[in-house]
Design a protein around this motif. Structure first.
Motif, PDB file in Angstrom:
ATOM      1  N   ARG A   1      65.412  50.995  25.859  1.00 58.60           N
ATOM      2  CA  ARG A   1      64.759  49.705  26.102  1.00 58.60           C
ATOM      3  C   ARG A   1      63.771  49.807  27.246  1.00 58.60           C
ATOM      4  NH1 ARG A   1      70.115  48.202  24.547  1.00 58.60           N
ATOM      5  NH2 ARG A   1      70.004  46.946  22.660  1.00 58.60           N
TER       6      ARG A   1
ATOM      7  N   TYR B   1      60.774  47.660  29.776  1.00 61.02           N
ATOM      8  CA  TYR B   1      60.278  46.393  30.287  1.00 61.02           C
ATOM      9  C   TYR B   1      59.040  46.667  31.147  1.00 61.02           C
ATOM     10  CZ  TYR B   1      59.518  42.360  33.093  1.00 61.02           C
ATOM     11  OH  TYR B   1      58.910  41.302  33.697  1.00 61.02           O
TER      12      TYR B   1
ATOM     13  N   GLY C   1      58.219  40.242  25.789  1.00 64.61           N
ATOM     14  CA  GLY C   1      58.110  41.094  26.965  1.00 64.61           C
ATOM     15  C   GLY C   1      59.019  42.304  26.987  1.00 64.61           C
ATOM     16  N   LEU C   2      59.939  42.398  26.035  1.00 64.87           N
ATOM     17  CA  LEU C   2      60.816  43.562  25.978  1.00 64.87           C
ATOM     18  C   LEU C   2      60.443  44.426  24.777  1.00 64.87           C
ATOM     19  CD1 LEU C   2      64.281  41.881  26.696  1.00 64.87           C
ATOM     20  CD2 LEU C   2      62.933  43.280  28.257  1.00 64.87           C
TER      21      LEU C   2
ATOM     22  N   GLU D   1      61.823  47.823  22.384  1.00 61.65           N
ATOM     23  CA  GLU D   1      62.960  48.698  22.095  1.00 61.65           C
ATOM     24  C   GLU D   1      62.521  49.840  21.198  1.00 61.65           C
ATOM     25  OE1 GLU D   1      66.431  45.207  21.951  1.00 61.65           O
ATOM     26  OE2 GLU D   1      66.040  46.454  20.195  1.00 61.65           O
TER      27      GLU D   1
ATOM     28  N   TYR E   1      64.494  51.078  31.172  1.00 59.88           N
ATOM     29  CA  TYR E   1      65.584  50.541  31.994  1.00 59.88           C
ATOM     30  C   TYR E   1      66.965  50.766  31.400  1.00 59.88           C
ATOM     31  CZ  TYR E   1      65.787  46.446  28.875  1.00 59.88           C
ATOM     32  OH  TYR E   1      65.919  45.627  27.794  1.00 59.88           O
TER      33      TYR E   1
ATOM     34  N   LEU F   1      68.939  44.274  30.258  1.00 57.54           N
ATOM     35  CA  LEU F   1      68.270  44.147  31.548  1.00 57.54           C
ATOM     36  C   LEU F   1      69.231  43.571  32.611  1.00 57.54           C
ATOM     37  CD1 LEU F   1      65.607  44.745  32.914  1.00 57.54           C
ATOM     38  CD2 LEU F   1      64.695  42.603  32.029  1.00 57.54           C
TER      39      LEU F   1
ATOM     40  N   ARG G   1      61.199  33.916  28.956  1.00 59.91           N
ATOM     41  CA  ARG G   1      60.277  34.865  29.598  1.00 59.91           C
ATOM     42  C   ARG G   1      60.510  34.895  31.106  1.00 59.91           C
ATOM     43  NH1 ARG G   1      55.878  36.405  26.017  1.00 59.91           N
ATOM     44  NH2 ARG G   1      55.561  34.824  24.439  1.00 59.91           N
TER      45      ARG G   1
ATOM     46  N   THR H   1      63.674  36.904  31.896  1.00 57.30           N
ATOM     47  CA  THR H   1      63.429  38.332  31.711  1.00 57.30           C
ATOM     48  C   THR H   1      62.585  38.884  32.852  1.00 57.30           C
ATOM     49  OG1 THR H   1      63.520  38.082  29.318  1.00 57.30           O
ATOM     50  CG2 THR H   1      62.407  40.037  30.143  1.00 57.30           C
ATOM     51  N   HIS H   2      61.526  38.144  33.196  1.00 56.99           N
ATOM     52  CA  HIS H   2      60.628  38.599  34.241  1.00 56.99           C
ATOM     53  C   HIS H   2      61.335  38.649  35.594  1.00 56.99           C
ATOM     54  CE1 HIS H   2      56.392  39.533  34.684  1.00 56.99           C
ATOM     55  NE2 HIS H   2      56.548  39.175  35.935  1.00 56.99           N
TER      56      HIS H   2
ATOM     57  N   GLY I   1      63.484  41.670  35.661  1.00 56.77           N
ATOM     58  CA  GLY I   1      62.633  42.853  35.764  1.00 56.77           C
ATOM     59  C   GLY I   1      62.100  43.045  37.177  1.00 56.77           C
TER      60      GLY I   1
END
Lengths: 405, 405
Positions: B177, B179, B209-210, B212, B245, B252, B390, B393-394, B397
């Motif tokens: 995965r 990011y 945003g991810l 795989e 990551y 994440l 988002r 996730t951000h 990250g």
């Protein structure tokens, strides 16, 4: 499409499309998933075009090596693929807008199938395509990511669907949602309702404690289809009583928030094992800030004391997972977060941490409104995620009950 | 199966099954969804049995009127359906255990197709069935709810699959995965890696945003397939650098928690527009309590002050959605919740609340570790749910970056 199903994320196309097609009075005759291999995709596209009046091909329009939908579809209909400088310029502009370097493989996305029209994608770099199969049947190529597929479907596909197939009858759809009654019992209570409306299409769904009844009515005019569903609703409400929550809101959190707003009450949450899930579900509802004040995720005992004012003596005497602690967390949430109502949960979601006396799945849920607090004890089956989701659903259901009695 | 796809919840079968089948070295040749209508299901089951070596029919085993898989499958193979008192007794016992009244329509679930064997369902009332189509090809009927389907697949179907098809080669799978890198750029950096392993099957996926990379290696022995993937991993790690990551954790949040645990640091969250989503994602990881202390969902300004100690002057001067507020929320979370590190977010998820200066999608994210705090400003596209996801996730990250530099 295809191998992308392996991800466990992309597979929401079919349900989204089936729902939107049904709303447009179009029957989804068949949905097929095949691996990302050229012969398999080619064969599936050709077979679909031979059978259906309209074909949607989802995914495989990206820039990467396994994005073969363009090639496979061109091959299925014996068409060429040509590079379109104007399309490429649009892709490059998109990258520049986000100040990113344009990867050279993005050129692949600028190839158009012979006779096809490009469909604008405001949410990603992959343009869609619309072509006509032999006999004039439309074939749409749509991008895979849901955040790109859904808007493109609404903007480009739906209007043509309505024009072509929506002429005769329009459909109205409603979803009736129930909590606190098993699927089979639901079915029995609903049976006479369904029998009374032989012209309406019904489906019953159940998972993790929630039951849904989907109803679709067709009529020459939208207003008469809607009127028919109003009659269905009256019967459903009578048959299901307080188990029927979706008259109060689209979702269980939405129903709870509306019931709170009706009384002018605010809500706070105090979560241990659900770790913010209840707050996240509540705040997913637009406008939730009108009633939802906030919450505390108090995983450790120290935070249960400092954030929520749970007395150290309670934690020492009864333990963190106990009726007394749940009650104190709810009281603390109301007081410390300044809310009229509170939901508090403490439990053992697993996979570790369980004992014989306090097994994995054990949760205490406290719901508190002015003048009344109720605490329930439950042992939920399932893995960590299921225990957490069942707990969140049950907590919202409990609070809703306190707000409707 | 069928109309149940309309729910938007049930459609996770295919991705789950495709992944588990691939792990067992079995190719999912085709996945078909049809409406809950007897002729459509009958035709689809018959066609699948004529084509495939093994057929899985999912859903439609419930007690309700639209659960027609038993009838359709019996009809597809010209078999009878007979009531099984022993099966019914088991269903009744299950209801009694949960102290529920047995609805009479549950009798439907006790009908067995001629020649079929019932499969025990510890998680629901619907037993599965296993029969053999002409030519001895196994056909499995599995219940629809994921919480019932998955365990039954693992317990009843997988052993036969391994026995029948797993003999020649075993497959090993890994998901890598990434990011912080766009899908197309990812593809370019990975291209030489993929070329170096022509025997390994790769798929790239991207959303919100991810990115795989799924890799499947086949070899006569499991250990050699695993060894091959170890070599793939080394090349992937070199090509992708810090964007990769999943060497630090399956997800994440998992990666962040592992990086924290490695330093012996604890984490607290302070959420406004994500409303608990970050805390919920972190606590979905088993064992998260080792590093995660807890969080505050501070929707209102009053709670930003009282729970997190954000100075009233900051809120008055810069507003709730500002860099200064995000920074103060992170500092408050570390101090008030007693954690070494903190994540704080404040923003406008929409659909309302936006202005020209502060539009919907604007978020400030602060990540703080001992000796360093970083705040970023972003304007995310999409609807309320997308902006919230988002942002979460951000935020994770950003914190991961502070923990890896």
């Amino acid at each position: 499409m295809g191998s992308e199903l392996l991800s466990g994320r992309v597979d929401t196309h079919t349900s989204f499309l089936a729902r939107r097609l049904a709303e447009a009075s179009v029957t989804l005759a068949r949905s097929t998933s095949v691996p990302d291999e050229l012969p398999a995709v080619r064969e599936a596209v050709a077979a679909a075009a031979a059978r259906a009046d309209l074909v949607l091909v989802c995914g495989g329009l990206g820039p990467t090596f396994d994005d073969i939908t363009r090639d496979a579809t061109a091959s299925a209909f014996g068409r060429s693929l040509t590079f379109q400088p104007a399309l490429y310029a649009r892709i490059v502009r998109r990258y520049r807008r986000y100040r990113m370097r344009v990867p050279s493989n993005n050129r692949r996305q600028a190839f158009l199938i012979g006779g096809a029209r490009a469909l604008d994608n405001p949410n990603g770099s992959a343009p869609g395509q619309r072509l006509e199969a032999p006999g004039g049947r439309p074939v749409y190529l749509l991008p895979g990511p849901p955040s790109e597929l859904k808007p493109m479907f609404e903007a480009c596909v739906l209007p043509e669907l309505m024009r072509r197939f929506g002429g005769g009858a329009t459909a109205a759809r409603r979803v009736f949602r129930f909590y606190g009654v098993a699927e089979a019992a639901c079915d029995q209570r609903l049976a006479p309702v369904l029998k009374a409306f032989p012209d309406v299409e019904f489906t019953i769904l159940a998972d993790l404690g929630l039951v849904e009844l989907h109803a679709a009515a067709r009529a020459p005019r939208a207003s008469s289809a809607q009127a028919r569903l109003k009659k269905v609703e009256a019967r459903v409400a009578r048959a299901m009583g307080s188990a029927y929550y979706s008259r109060e809101g689209d979702s269980l959190p939405g129903a709870v928030l509306n019931l709170l707003a009706r009384r002018g009450w605010t809500l706070a949450t105090a979560e241990s094992c659900t770790g913010g899930l209840i707050a996240a579900q509540l705040t997913e509802v637009p406008g939730s800030s009108a009633a939802f004040r906030g919450g505390a995720v108090a995983y450790s005992n120290a935070l249960k004391e400092s954030l929520l004012g749970v007395p150290a003596g309670v934690l020492a005497r009864s333990g963190a997972v106990s009726e007394e602690t749940a009650r104190a967390m709810a009281a603390g949430a109301r007081q410390r977060l300044g809310a009229d109502a509170a939901l508090a949960v403490t439990g053992i979601a697993g996979p570790s941490g369980g004992t014989k006396a306090k097994p994995v799945g054990l949760v205490y849920i406290a719901a508190s409104v002015p003048g009344r607090t109720e605490v329930v004890r439950r042992v939920f089956p399932g893995d960590r995620g299921q225990v957490r989701r069942r707990t969140a659903t049950h907590a919202l259901g409990l609070l809703r009950r306190l707000l409707t009695v």
